[in-house]
Write an enzyme that holds these catalytic residues in place. Structure first.
Site, mmCIF file in Angstrom:
data_model
loop_
_atom_site.group_PDB
_atom_site.id
_atom_site.type_symbol
_atom_site.label_atom_id
_atom_site.label_comp_id
_atom_site.label_asym_id
_atom_site.label_seq_id
_atom_site.Cartn_x
_atom_site.Cartn_y
_atom_site.Cartn_z
ATOM 1 N N LYS A 1 -0.642 5.142 -5.723
ATOM 2 C CA LYS A 1 -1.697 4.780 -6.676
ATOM 3 C C LYS A 1 -2.560 5.986 -7.024
ATOM 4 O O LYS A 1 -3.006 6.146 -8.154
ATOM 5 C CB LYS A 1 -2.586 3.670 -6.085
ATOM 6 C CG LYS A 1 -1.840 2.388 -5.789
ATOM 7 C CD LYS A 1 -2.726 1.362 -5.124
ATOM 8 C CE LYS A 1 -3.153 1.713 -3.712
ATOM 9 N NZ LYS A 1 -2.049 1.790 -2.731
ATOM 10 N N THR B 1 -4.202 7.228 9.027
ATOM 11 C CA THR B 1 -4.099 7.187 10.493
ATOM 12 C C THR B 1 -2.927 8.007 11.026
ATOM 13 O O THR B 1 -2.784 8.148 12.240
ATOM 14 C CB THR B 1 -3.921 5.719 10.975
ATOM 15 O OG1 THR B 1 -2.759 5.183 10.330
ATOM 16 C CG2 THR B 1 -5.125 4.873 10.633
ATOM 17 N N GLN C 1 -5.435 -0.316 -1.221
ATOM 18 C CA GLN C 1 -4.510 -1.272 -0.601
ATOM 19 C C GLN C 1 -3.562 -1.847 -1.671
ATOM 20 O O GLN C 1 -3.212 -1.137 -2.580
ATOM 21 C CB GLN C 1 -5.280 -2.380 0.148
ATOM 22 C CG GLN C 1 -6.022 -1.858 1.359
ATOM 23 C CD GLN C 1 -7.282 -1.077 0.998
ATOM 24 O OE1 GLN C 1 -8.132 -1.585 0.312
ATOM 25 N NE2 GLN C 1 -7.395 0.150 1.467
ATOM 26 N N LEU D 1 11.429 7.572 -6.743
ATOM 27 C CA LEU D 1 12.858 7.341 -6.999
ATOM 28 C C LEU D 1 13.681 8.465 -6.369
ATOM 29 O O LEU D 1 14.786 8.243 -5.872
ATOM 30 C CB LEU D 1 13.100 7.277 -8.521
ATOM 31 C CG LEU D 1 14.514 6.909 -8.946
ATOM 32 C CD1 LEU D 1 14.866 5.476 -8.531
ATOM 33 C CD2 LEU D 1 14.701 7.061 -10.458
ATOM 34 N N GLY E 1 8.893 12.901 -7.843
ATOM 35 C CA GLY E 1 8.424 13.926 -6.910
ATOM 36 C C GLY E 1 6.925 13.798 -6.755
ATOM 37 O O GLY E 1 6.272 13.113 -7.545
ATOM 38 N N GLY F 1 -5.863 5.751 1.796
ATOM 39 C CA GLY F 1 -5.525 7.166 1.877
ATOM 40 C C GLY F 1 -4.639 7.484 0.696
ATOM 41 O O GLY F 1 -3.547 6.935 0.571
ATOM 42 N N HIS F 2 -5.143 8.297 -0.210
ATOM 43 C CA HIS F 2 -4.373 8.648 -1.403
ATOM 44 C C HIS F 2 -4.103 10.141 -1.387
ATOM 45 O O HIS F 2 -5.042 10.937 -1.365
ATOM 46 C CB HIS F 2 -5.144 8.305 -2.676
ATOM 47 C CG HIS F 2 -5.656 6.895 -2.706
ATOM 48 N ND1 HIS F 2 -4.837 5.808 -2.570
ATOM 49 C CD2 HIS F 2 -6.907 6.409 -2.860
ATOM 50 C CE1 HIS F 2 -5.561 4.699 -2.647
ATOM 51 N NE2 HIS F 2 -6.821 5.050 -2.805
ATOM 52 N N THR F 3 -2.838 10.505 -1.404
ATOM 53 C CA THR F 3 -2.488 11.919 -1.462
ATOM 54 C C THR F 3 -2.150 12.293 -2.901
ATOM 55 O O THR F 3 -1.306 11.653 -3.520
ATOM 56 C CB THR F 3 -1.289 12.220 -0.539
ATOM 57 O OG1 THR F 3 -1.668 11.838 0.782
ATOM 58 C CG2 THR F 3 -0.930 13.689 -0.549
ATOM 59 N N GLY G 1 0.810 -1.221 0.000
ATOM 60 C CA GLY G 1 0.000 0.000 0.000
ATOM 61 C C GLY G 1 0.835 1.258 0.000
ATOM 62 O O GLY G 1 2.068 1.218 0.180
ATOM 63 N N ASP G 2 0.180 2.378 -0.268
ATOM 64 C CA ASP G 2 0.806 3.697 -0.248
ATOM 65 C C ASP G 2 1.935 3.832 -1.269
ATOM 66 O O ASP G 2 2.899 4.571 -1.055
ATOM 67 C CB ASP G 2 1.336 4.037 1.156
ATOM 68 C CG ASP G 2 0.234 3.940 2.196
ATOM 69 O OD1 ASP G 2 -0.906 4.317 1.876
ATOM 70 O OD2 ASP G 2 0.508 3.471 3.315
HETATM 71 P P1 GDP Z 1 -1.555 5.519 -2.384
HETATM 72 O O1 GDP Z 1 -2.319 5.109 -1.175
HETATM 73 O O2 GDP Z 1 -0.969 4.352 -3.124
HETATM 74 O O3 GDP Z 1 -2.331 6.426 -3.290
HETATM 75 O O4 GDP Z 1 -0.289 6.340 -1.854
HETATM 76 P P2 GDP Z 1 -0.295 7.480 -0.714
HETATM 77 O O5 GDP Z 1 -0.899 8.699 -1.271
HETATM 78 O O6 GDP Z 1 -0.820 6.936 0.553
HETATM 79 O O7 GDP Z 1 1.268 7.652 -0.486
HETATM 80 C C1 GDP Z 1 2.114 8.054 -1.526
HETATM 81 C C2 GDP Z 1 2.760 9.392 -1.144
HETATM 82 O O8 GDP Z 1 3.876 9.624 -1.984
HETATM 83 C C3 GDP Z 1 1.852 10.597 -1.351
HETATM 84 O O9 GDP Z 1 2.133 11.520 -0.336
HETATM 85 C C4 GDP Z 1 2.257 11.156 -2.712
HETATM 86 O O10 GDP Z 1 2.055 12.541 -2.839
HETATM 87 C C5 GDP Z 1 3.719 10.830 -2.711
HETATM 88 N N1 GDP Z 1 4.301 10.546 -4.032
HETATM 89 C C6 GDP Z 1 3.756 9.870 -5.076
HETATM 90 N N2 GDP Z 1 4.656 9.715 -6.059
HETATM 91 C C7 GDP Z 1 5.806 10.302 -5.625
HETATM 92 C C8 GDP Z 1 7.127 10.446 -6.174
HETATM 93 O O11 GDP Z 1 7.430 9.987 -7.270
HETATM 94 N N3 GDP Z 1 8.049 11.093 -5.384
HETATM 95 C C9 GDP Z 1 7.756 11.595 -4.142
HETATM 96 N N4 GDP Z 1 8.701 12.203 -3.450
HETATM 97 N N5 GDP Z 1 6.526 11.478 -3.614
HETATM 98 C C10 GDP Z 1 5.575 10.832 -4.332
HETATM 99 P P1 IMO Z 2 -3.900 2.593 0.456
HETATM 100 O O1 IMO Z 2 -5.046 2.411 -0.498
HETATM 101 C C1 IMO Z 2 -1.456 0.875 3.635
HETATM 102 C C2 IMO Z 2 -3.409 -1.988 6.316
HETATM 103 C C3 IMO Z 2 -3.613 -1.577 7.759
HETATM 104 C C4 IMO Z 2 -3.550 -2.930 8.426
HETATM 105 C C5 IMO Z 2 -4.233 -3.858 7.431
HETATM 106 C C6 IMO Z 2 -5.699 -4.139 7.744
HETATM 107 O O2 IMO Z 2 -3.713 3.967 0.936
HETATM 108 O O3 IMO Z 2 -2.651 1.972 -0.090
HETATM 109 P P2 IMO Z 2 -7.909 -2.663 7.570
HETATM 110 O O4 IMO Z 2 -8.291 -1.387 8.257
HETATM 111 O O5 IMO Z 2 -7.918 -2.587 6.073
HETATM 112 O O6 IMO Z 2 -8.666 -3.856 8.081
HETATM 113 O O7 IMO Z 2 -6.368 -2.923 8.030
HETATM 114 O O8 IMO Z 2 -4.120 -3.213 6.173
HETATM 115 N N1 IMO Z 2 -3.965 -1.046 5.316
HETATM 116 C C7 IMO Z 2 -3.230 -0.234 4.553
HETATM 117 N N2 IMO Z 2 -1.891 0.005 4.557
HETATM 118 N N3 IMO Z 2 -2.244 1.498 2.746
HETATM 119 C C8 IMO Z 2 -3.576 1.269 2.712
HETATM 120 O O9 IMO Z 2 -4.380 1.764 1.756
HETATM 121 C C9 IMO Z 2 -4.131 0.396 3.675
HETATM 122 N N4 IMO Z 2 -5.377 -0.032 3.945
HETATM 123 C C10 IMO Z 2 -5.266 -0.923 4.943
HETATM 124 O O10 IMO Z 2 -2.587 -0.725 8.180
HETATM 125 O O11 IMO Z 2 -2.208 -3.357 8.549
HETATM 126 MG MG MG Z 3 -2.269 5.380 0.882
#
Ligand code: GDP
Ligand code: IMO
Ligand code: MG
Length: 428
Positions: A16, A300, A223, A331, A414, A40-42, A12-13
């Site tokens: 996406k 969270t 996820q 990268l 970035g 959580g998508h930023t 995750g994170d």
């Molecule tokens: P998601 O849940 O897969 O959508 O990812 P999140 O948003 O939770 O976490 C990805 C974080 O990395 C966010 O804060 C984005 O703004 C940041 N991000 C995405 N691509 C890049 C990148 O290429 N470089 C940097 N430095 N940050 C990035």
């Molecule tokens: P995005 O879409 C990272 C993790 C939780 C926990 C496990 C189960 O932003 O990538 P849940 O509340 O789903 O039953 O928790 O999954 N988890 C994530 N970790 N990114 C996420 O979503 C997540 N969604 C759930 O931390 O370990």
């Molecule tokens: Mg996320």
């Protein structure tokens, strides 16, 4: 143009949300197919930062129709809060469509998520506490509440009473909590019915019609592969089908409609919550990655566990999802190192594993075997073509591509929308 899936390759994170935002302008529909507000998508656009949880990231793209598919679980309070916040910032959410078959996260499911975690003690999953697991459990045991139930007061009451008849025993007798009054839950849910009604649709029908008409659909996974209930590090997973296979079920389209599968992978690895993570760093290097990558959860706020890139994990993701393209993100975060270790295999009790072990115990005991690639010093955040990258950074990308065996089509340098290098066109 067939449907395109965006899926997380690690835990995750991976970025996406940004990848969806990048491909969004080429899509007519962006569909969230699994999970709920555990995601959580930023997304950063023109210096403005948006944090999305329940809404598909495509909501930020003008002209796109955002869809919450049947595979999603919805907390209606969170949904409206998110819509209100975006509206206050001038984002139009009026085109949002919600599947009548999506399940609702009732308040008792949030309660049960939290008490279950407490009850597990040291064995807890570290869930987001949003009620995700209990809501999917209700769906599977056929006591769930669906969006369409909001519009039939008698059915809604019967279903909530049915669900609570059993849960109240559990809450009172096992967890020592007060029983929940079904009438109060029904009232809570009914209060949302009028506002959600205009958004509700037979989204599966609409999406199939759109595909027939040659429209482009982006299916956005929450996820990731390693958190998928079937293919992840069970039981340390979420409760939905986050993989590409889940996209067909969670959106209500046939698998044959999917033309491309884009896996988003970080140039290193992170994980939030409990569970095995072979390349996790417990030293200063881990702290350094966390600081440089701002690795704190969007949902969270928890610090993310950080480690090096794990080739067998991403190769596994490529296989499980039928990945056609990889978007390698962040990268830039690796800049400033003499060497960058990459995990190429594992040692488990003296035996080398080139692929992710099938046994959960082996994954827990896997010791990474690293190859140290050359690092680079130059700031790469302004790079927009492969040629702009220092030789070692280019070599890092090419080596991962070769080791994983899938082309890396996008490289993120970035957080901003335009901070990417497009190595191969995904949509042609
Ligand atoms: P998601 O849940 O897969 O959508 O990812 P999140 O948003 O939770 O976490 C990805 C974080 O990395 C966010 O804060 C984005 O703004 C940041 N991000 C995405 N691509 C890049 C990148 O290429 N470089 C940097 N430095 N940050 C990035
Ligand atoms: P995005 O879409 C990272 C993790 C939780 C926990 C496990 C189960 O932003 O990538 P849940 O509340 O789903 O039953 O928790 O999954 N988890 C994530 N970790 N990114 C996420 O979503 C997540 N969604 C759930 O931390 O370990
Ligand atoms: Mg996320």
């Amino acid at each position: 143009m067939p449907a395109i899936v965006i899926v997380g390759a690690q835990w995750g994170d991976e970025g996406k949300g940004k990848a969806t935002d990048l491909l969004g302008p080429h899509a007519d529909y962006v569909v969230k197919y699994n999970g709920g507000n555990n995601a959580g998508h930023t997304v950063v656009i023109d210096g403005e930062t948006y944090a999305l949880h329940l809404l598909p990231s495509g909501i930020l793209t003008p002209g796109v129709i955002p869809v919450i598919g049947n595979g999603v679980v919805i907390d209606l309070d969170v949904l409206f809060h998110e819509i209100d916040n975006l509206n206050a910032r001038g984002i139009d959410t009026s085109r949002l469509l919600i599947s009548a078959n999506a399940h609702i996260i009732a308040s008792y499911n949030r309660t049960i998520d939290k008490v279950t975690e407490r009850f597990l003690g040291k064995r807890q999953i570290g869930t987001t506490g949003r009620g995700i697991g209990p809501t999917y459990a209700d769906k599977m045991t056929r006591v769930g509440i669906r969006i369409q139930d909001l519009f039939d007061p008698s059915i809604l009451r019967q279903k909530v009473e049915g669900a609570l008849a059993q849960k109240n025993h559990l809450l009172v007798k096992v967890y020592n909590r007060r029983a929940i009054d079904p009438a109060a839950v029904v009232a809570e849910l009914e209060a949302h019915a009028e506002r959600v009604a205009p958004m509700v649709a037979d989204t599966s029908l609409l999406l199939n019609q759109a595909l027939d008409a040659g429209k482009t659909i982006l299916l956005e996974g929450g996820q990731a592969t390693m958190l998928d209930v079937d293919h992840g590090t069970y039981p340390f997973v979420t409760s939905s089908s986050a993989c590409a296979g889940g996209a067909a079920t969670g959106a209500g389209i046939g698998p044959g409609r999917i033309g491309r599968v884009v896996a988003v992978a970080k140039a290193y690895t992170t994980r939030v919550g409990a569970g095995p993570f072979p390349t996790e760093l417990h030293d200063d290097e881990g702290e350094r990655l966390r600081a440089a990558g701002h690795e704190f959860g969007t949902t969270t706020g928890r610090p993310r566990r950080c480690g090096w890139f794990d080739v067998p994990v991403v190769r596994y993701a490529a296989r499980i999802n039928g990945v056609t393209d990889i978007a390698l993100t962040k990268l830039d975060v690796l800049t400033g190192r003499e060497k960058v270790p990459v995990c190429v295999a594992y040692d488990v009790g003296g035996h080398r594993h080139d692929e992710l072990p099938v046994s959960q115990s082996d994954i827990h005991h896997a010791v990474p075997i690293y190859e140290n690639l050359d690092g680079w010093d130059a700031d790469i955040t302004g790079a927009r073509t492969t040629a702009d990258l220092p030789k070692a950074a280019r070599h890092y990308v090419e080596t991962l591509e070769e080791m994983v065996g899938t082309r890396i089509s996008i490289v993120g340098v970035g957080p901003a929308r335009d901070a990417v290098i497009q190595r191969h066109p995904i949509l042609s």
